[in-house]
Design an enzyme around this catalytic site. Sequence first.
Site, PDB file in Angstrom:
ATOM      1  N   ASP A  71      -8.745  -0.641 -10.033  1.00 28.36           N
ATOM      2  CA  ASP A  71      -9.538  -1.140  -8.905  1.00 28.36           C
ATOM      3  C   ASP A  71     -10.725  -0.204  -8.667  1.00 28.36           C
ATOM      4  O   ASP A  71     -11.842  -0.456  -9.112  1.00 28.36           O
ATOM      5  CB  ASP A  71      -8.665  -1.259  -7.654  1.00 28.36           C
ATOM      6  CG  ASP A  71      -9.448  -1.705  -6.421  1.00 28.36           C
ATOM      7  OD1 ASP A  71     -10.657  -1.991  -6.537  1.00 28.36           O
ATOM      8  OD2 ASP A  71      -8.863  -1.765  -5.329  1.00 28.36           O
ATOM      9  N   LYS A  98       0.841  -1.180   0.000  1.00 26.81           N
ATOM     10  CA  LYS A  98       0.000   0.000   0.000  1.00 26.81           C
ATOM     11  C   LYS A  98       0.887   1.244   0.000  1.00 26.81           C
ATOM     12  O   LYS A  98       1.764   1.388   0.855  1.00 26.81           O
ATOM     13  CB  LYS A  98      -0.911   0.007   1.235  1.00 26.81           C
ATOM     14  CG  LYS A  98      -1.960  -1.092   1.229  1.00 26.81           C
ATOM     15  CD  LYS A  98      -3.024  -0.834   0.166  1.00 26.81           C
ATOM     16  CE  LYS A  98      -4.176  -1.810   0.272  1.00 26.81           C
ATOM     17  NZ  LYS A  98      -5.227  -1.529  -0.723  1.00 26.81           N
ATOM     18  N   ASP A 108      -0.052  -0.811  -4.792  1.00 21.39           N
ATOM     19  CA  ASP A 108      -1.398  -0.251  -4.854  1.00 21.39           C
ATOM     20  C   ASP A 108      -1.396   1.154  -4.271  1.00 21.39           C
ATOM     21  O   ASP A 108      -1.216   1.345  -3.069  1.00 21.39           O
ATOM     22  CB  ASP A 108      -2.369  -1.146  -4.060  1.00 21.39           C
ATOM     23  CG  ASP A 108      -3.811  -0.672  -4.165  1.00 21.39           C
ATOM     24  OD1 ASP A 108      -4.079   0.273  -4.926  1.00 21.39           O
ATOM     25  OD2 ASP A 108      -4.667  -1.272  -3.491  1.00 21.39           O
ATOM     26  N   GLU A 110      -1.348  -0.605  -9.199  1.00 18.93           N
ATOM     27  CA  GLU A 110      -2.810  -0.600  -9.087  1.00 18.93           C
ATOM     28  C   GLU A 110      -3.336   0.789  -8.742  1.00 18.93           C
ATOM     29  O   GLU A 110      -2.879   1.423  -7.797  1.00 18.93           O
ATOM     30  CB  GLU A 110      -3.234  -1.609  -8.014  1.00 18.93           C
ATOM     31  CG  GLU A 110      -4.728  -1.764  -7.848  1.00 18.93           C
ATOM     32  CD  GLU A 110      -5.069  -2.861  -6.852  1.00 18.93           C
ATOM     33  OE1 GLU A 110      -6.233  -2.876  -6.385  1.00 18.93           O
ATOM     34  OE2 GLU A 110      -4.199  -3.697  -6.525  1.00 18.93           O
TER      35      GLU A 110
END
Length: 369
Positions: A243, A163, A191, A218
């Site tokens: 996403d 993340k 992400d 992502e």
Amino acid sequence: MKITAIHLYAIHLPLRVPFVVSYHSYNHMPSVIVKLETDEGIVGYGEGVADEHVTGETWESTYHILKNTLAPVILGSNPKNIENLHDIMNGAIYGAPTAKAAIDIACFDLIGKKLGQPAYQLIGGRYHDKFPITHVLSIKEPEHIAEEAASMVDKGYDSFKMKVGTDVQKDVERIQAVRERVGNDVSIRVDANQGWKNSATTLIALRSLRDLNLDWIEQPVLADDIDGMVFIKSKTDVPLMIDEGLKGSREMREIIQKRAADKVNIKLMKCGGIYPAAKLAHQAEMAGIECQVGSMVESSIASSAGFHVAFSKKIITSVELTGPLKFTKDVGNLHYDVPFIRLTEQPGLGIDVNEDILHELTVFQDVID
């Protein structure tokens, strides 16, 4: 078979450690559990975990939509008529996919139990035998996140989702630190959760990440910036995944038409449950776009539902459904054989719900009958 009662439980799932993403830090995960009773004595469980930064829903709004809008219109319905059930819910309220997912999942649990079959047999049968589990690394200082990654490698993990989405340079340092610590044979996915905002910032990051052998990046840009994803894709050979930018079939059509991503992340909470998720996978398959099934950090109930979708579709090649591993207490008993997940052949979702723990974690509840 008819739905005779709908029990709603607003719960807090306790996390082992805070879960930190670009837009929020969670000390616990707020969830809404749905329990459907039928005139045949069969009970089904569903779950909705809202994220106001993704679908515009909150824990409170999801609960109240279920209580005041959806539960009244599906009471007395046959849960086996899943297409009609979604049509009823869509007619009652626009959007609200997390609330609809909770109902959808509970219905698939009911149908599977009624027929004595696992849920994946209801949407195409089993394709995959197992999936490797990806460990999700929350945002931390570079040295701390690298240390966590190294410790998880020792436990058998060989895939990480990082993340990021704060300061770009700091994010690059985090990714570099993990790659240096775990070596080149471990998969790393990044992400940004929309945190890099736009294509210009993303390209700055990608220049520094070019040689780190990343599986994919992502959602670096804002959810609605499909054209931004198209531009980034034209400038890099690092695979891109959408996403937050994919919620339902309309977004999937645009992604396909514009060739805006190499991969898409399907989440039951974004699209409305098992049935809509299977439809999205079929759309993606027609375009040759690989899919992942992800989560909003859900309990064993919704995590199991996501796995049933993933195991049934050839085009779904990865999963990130690790919520149950993050909780100190869970309402269900989904089993992980780290670093893999294998589903059983138990009917419905294939899990047992611990009613004692469910009531212990409940903040408020209602029944509609």
